[in-house]
Scaffold this active site. Structure first.
Site, PDB file in Angstrom:
ATOM      1  N   ASN A 100       0.912  -1.424   0.057  1.00  0.00           N
ATOM      2  CA  ASN A 100       0.135   0.071   0.014  1.00  0.00           C
ATOM      3  C   ASN A 100       0.872   1.338  -0.060  1.00  0.00           C
ATOM      4  O   ASN A 100       0.432   2.398  -0.362  1.00  0.00           O
ATOM      5  CB  ASN A 100      -0.847  -0.006   1.323  1.00  0.00           C
ATOM      6  CG  ASN A 100      -1.679   1.377   1.513  1.00  0.00           C
ATOM      7  OD1 ASN A 100      -2.343   1.666   0.544  1.00  0.00           O
ATOM      8  ND2 ASN A 100      -1.231   2.180   2.739  1.00  0.00           N
TER       9      ASN A 100
ATOM     10  N   TYR B  43       5.712   9.806  -9.748  1.00  0.00           N
ATOM     11  CA  TYR B  43       4.766   8.876  -9.064  1.00  0.00           C
ATOM     12  C   TYR B  43       3.810   8.110 -10.163  1.00  0.00           C
ATOM     13  O   TYR B  43       3.798   6.913 -10.259  1.00  0.00           O
ATOM     14  CB  TYR B  43       3.564  10.063  -8.350  1.00  0.00           C
ATOM     15  CG  TYR B  43       2.523   9.354  -7.717  1.00  0.00           C
ATOM     16  CD1 TYR B  43       2.677   8.679  -6.260  1.00  0.00           C
ATOM     17  CD2 TYR B  43       1.401   9.244  -8.281  1.00  0.00           C
ATOM     18  CE1 TYR B  43       1.557   8.109  -5.832  1.00  0.00           C
ATOM     19  CE2 TYR B  43       0.104   8.747  -7.741  1.00  0.00           C
ATOM     20  CZ  TYR B  43       0.255   8.115  -6.718  1.00  0.00           C
ATOM     21  OH  TYR B  43      -0.797   7.702  -5.990  1.00  0.00           O
TER      22      TYR B  43
HETATM   23  N1  LIG Z   1      -5.309   9.233  -1.508  1.00  0.00           N
HETATM   24  C1  LIG Z   1      -5.474   9.001  -2.882  1.00  0.00           C
HETATM   25  O1  LIG Z   1      -5.980  10.173  -3.373  1.00  0.00           O
HETATM   26  C2  LIG Z   1      -4.756   8.064  -3.834  1.00  0.00           C
HETATM   27  C3  LIG Z   1      -5.186   8.086  -4.951  1.00  0.00           C
HETATM   28  C4  LIG Z   1      -4.552   7.183  -5.828  1.00  0.00           C
HETATM   29  C5  LIG Z   1      -3.740   6.182  -5.250  1.00  0.00           C
HETATM   30  N2  LIG Z   1      -3.180   6.078  -3.847  1.00  0.00           N
HETATM   31  C6  LIG Z   1      -2.297   5.236  -3.507  1.00  0.00           C
HETATM   32  O2  LIG Z   1      -3.184   4.537  -2.398  1.00  0.00           O
HETATM   33  C7  LIG Z   1      -1.954   4.289  -1.251  1.00  0.00           C
HETATM   34  C8  LIG Z   1      -2.384   4.719   0.072  1.00  0.00           C
HETATM   35  O3  LIG Z   1      -2.552   6.082  -0.261  1.00  0.00           O
HETATM   36  P1  LIG Z   1      -3.097   7.021   1.177  1.00  0.00           P
HETATM   37  O4  LIG Z   1      -3.259   8.293   0.566  1.00  0.00           O
HETATM   38  O5  LIG Z   1      -3.802   6.356   2.104  1.00  0.00           O
HETATM   39  O6  LIG Z   1      -1.534   7.401   1.749  1.00  0.00           O
HETATM   40  P2  LIG Z   1      -1.099   8.219   2.906  1.00  0.00           P
HETATM   41  O7  LIG Z   1      -2.191   8.664   3.971  1.00  0.00           O
HETATM   42  O8  LIG Z   1      -0.165   9.230   2.418  1.00  0.00           O
HETATM   43  O9  LIG Z   1      -0.429   7.090   3.922  1.00  0.00           O
HETATM   44  C9  LIG Z   1       0.837   6.601   3.672  1.00  0.00           C
HETATM   45  C10 LIG Z   1       1.294   5.611   4.681  1.00  0.00           C
HETATM   46  O10 LIG Z   1       2.579   5.126   4.051  1.00  0.00           O
HETATM   47  C11 LIG Z   1       3.542   5.490   5.157  1.00  0.00           C
HETATM   48  N3  LIG Z   1       4.872   5.923   4.553  1.00  0.00           N
HETATM   49  C12 LIG Z   1       4.970   6.966   4.095  1.00  0.00           C
HETATM   50  N4  LIG Z   1       6.319   7.131   3.456  1.00  0.00           N
HETATM   51  C13 LIG Z   1       6.919   5.863   3.676  1.00  0.00           C
HETATM   52  C14 LIG Z   1       8.085   5.382   3.533  1.00  0.00           C
HETATM   53  N5  LIG Z   1       9.077   6.215   2.848  1.00  0.00           N
HETATM   54  N6  LIG Z   1       8.358   3.877   3.768  1.00  0.00           N
HETATM   55  C15 LIG Z   1       7.270   3.301   4.404  1.00  0.00           C
HETATM   56  N7  LIG Z   1       6.083   4.015   4.752  1.00  0.00           N
HETATM   57  C16 LIG Z   1       6.046   5.073   4.147  1.00  0.00           C
HETATM   58  C17 LIG Z   1       3.019   6.316   6.335  1.00  0.00           C
HETATM   59  O11 LIG Z   1       3.533   5.956   7.500  1.00  0.00           O
HETATM   60  P3  LIG Z   1       3.615   7.431   8.378  1.00  0.00           P
HETATM   61  O12 LIG Z   1       2.345   7.971   8.602  1.00  0.00           O
HETATM   62  O13 LIG Z   1       4.260   6.600   9.553  1.00  0.00           O
HETATM   63  O14 LIG Z   1       4.559   8.452   7.800  1.00  0.00           O
HETATM   64  C18 LIG Z   1       1.521   5.776   6.107  1.00  0.00           C
HETATM   65  O15 LIG Z   1       1.427   4.969   6.749  1.00  0.00           O
HETATM   66  C19 LIG Z   1      -0.464   4.785  -1.951  1.00  0.00           C
HETATM   67  O16 LIG Z   1       0.135   3.964  -2.894  1.00  0.00           O
HETATM   68  C20 LIG Z   1      -1.298   5.994  -2.767  1.00  0.00           C
HETATM   69  O17 LIG Z   1      -0.363   6.247  -3.815  1.00  0.00           O
HETATM   70  C21 LIG Z   1      -3.836   7.051  -3.225  1.00  0.00           C
END
Ligand SMILES: NC(=O)c1ccc[n+]([C@@H]2O[C@H](COP(=O)([O-])OP(=O)(O)OC[C@H]3O[C@@H](n4cnc5c(N)ncnc54)[C@H](OP(=O)(O)O)[C@@H]3O)[C@@H](O)[C@H]2O)c1
Length: 247
Positions: free
Chosen positions: A89, A154
């Protein structure tokens, strides 16, 4: 409630907030023991583990650091012995002009998102039980024609994850299914950085006329990880409210 993951062990990278945390809640509610990883926010990770209960655990991992990933899987092997589900994820991003985007930043994003997903899958493989499932997180931005110049690293990493999903689906068959979910714009921390105009422009391009919720992405992940999807491997499931259909 249906308990699709009773006695299953599930590893979710980046499970401490956003989509990963919502996915952890769903798996745990359906009976799984969940291991989440976090990067910097130990407090949120610990709070979530308290909420999930059971034998759930949190491990600090920087997905850009090979040794961190190796230590994670040693810990999973030692403490849990096997895995039934791996959810890749973690995804990081940053913006900039593609013509001047720093190579160091490109390398950080590609190694976290793409190499991190690759190494986690490779190291999980010997631990995965028969009938196990891997679910990768790509993005609408990883789809052909949907990359955006300011997030070139990205978009490239997420396109690679779709390709990697199909290749690992072949490599791990027949015992393990490997699929991908591509969310559209989802209501997580990233959205808080959008100004009103940007948010409105995204909503205008989504046929459901709203952003996606993390729980909606979590249910797609859980579906692909469950026996409900026992005939599905190598797919990329778009959960984007129709945004990728284009206007
Ligand atoms: N949100 C969107 O609109 C969206 C759209 C399309 C795809 N996605 C994809 O869905 C996935 C989850 O997105 P999200 O928005 O829920 O993400 P998020 O809220 O940014 O959460 C990111 C998670 O990854 C951890 N993390 C950050 N940097 C890291 C690193 N260098 N190594 C290991 N862990 C790390 C964070 O831990 P800490 O909090 O401890 O730093 C957190 O647990 C991602 O792959 C993203 O690209 C998201």
């Amino acid at each position: 409630m249906i308990m699709r993951f009773q006695e299953k062990t599930v590893l979710i990278t980046g499970g401490s907030r956003g989509i990963g945390a919502e996915t952890a809640r769903l798996f745990a509610a359906e009976g799984a023991t969940v291991i989440i990883t976090y990067h910097s926010d130990e407090t949120s990770a610990s709070e979530l583990i308290g909420e999930l209960g059971g034998n759930c655990a949190a491990v600090r991992v920087d997905l850009a650091v090979e040794q961190d990933i190796r230590v994670l899987f040693e810990k999973v092997r030692g403490d849990f012995g096997h895995l039934d589900v791996l959810v890749n994820n973690v995804g990081v991003t940053s913006s900039g002009d593609p013509l001047t985007f720093p190579l160091s930043e490109w390398n950080r994003i590609i190694s976290t998102n793409l190499a991190g997903t690759f190494l986690c899958t490779q190291l999980a493989a010997p631990l995965l039980s028969k009938g196990a499932a891997v679910v990768n997180l790509s993005s609408l931005r990883g789809l052909e024609d949907h990359g955006r110049p300011p997030i070139i690293a990205y978009s490239t990493s997420k396109a690679g994850i779709i390709s990697m999903t199909k290749t690992f689906a072949k490599a791990l068959a027949p015992g393990v299914r490997v699929n991908c979910v591509s969310p559209g714009v989802t209501n997580t921390a990233i959205v808080e950085t959008f100004d009103d105009a940007l948010k409105a422009s995204f909503i205008a391009s989504i046929y459901l006329e709203r952003l996606l919720e993390p729980a909606e992405i979590a249910s797609a992940i859980a579906f692909l990880a469950s026996d409900d999807a026992s005939g599905i491997t190598g797919v990329n499931l778009r959960v984007d409210g129709g945004q990728s259909l284009g206007r």
